[in-house]
Enzyme design. Structure first.
Site: not given
Length: 106
Positions: A31, A34
């Site tokens: 991600c 993230c």
């Protein structure tokens, strides 16, 4: 204090039974957003040591707790106080915004 890695097995002890507020970052290696907020959360963890604990849960390695809490998109941040979710934030944000959200929620 650096961020704490939390697993399905340690979630109850590390988060729900914590004496201080805990921000849990639900994330995954793949991600991009993230990974963008990771360094900011590390800095906030050091700056707010003793006031709030920052924990990270990798949703790929720990699907059980993410599923129980209904995590559908990441990054997802949840603030826990006394074992209860008191605030949630979905998506990446600049460090300043993350700090304000944590201070307002803690």
């Amino acid at each position: 204090m650096a961020t704490v890695k939390v697993t399905d097995a340690s979630f109850a002890q590390d988060v729900l039974q914590s004496s201080e507020p805990v921000v849990v970052d639900f994330w995954a290696e793949w991600c991009g957003p993230c990974r963008m907020i990771g360094p900011a959360l590390e800095e906030i963890s050091n700056e707010m040591a003793g006031k709030v604990k920052i924990a990270k849960v990798n949703v790929d390695e720990n699907p059980q707790i993410a599923s129980q809490l209904g995590i559908r998109s990441i990054p997802a941040l949840m603030m826990f106080k006394g074992g209860q979710v008191v605030a949630q934030k979905i998506g990446a944000a600049p460090k300043g915004d993350l700090t304000k959200w944590i201070q307002a929620s803690a």
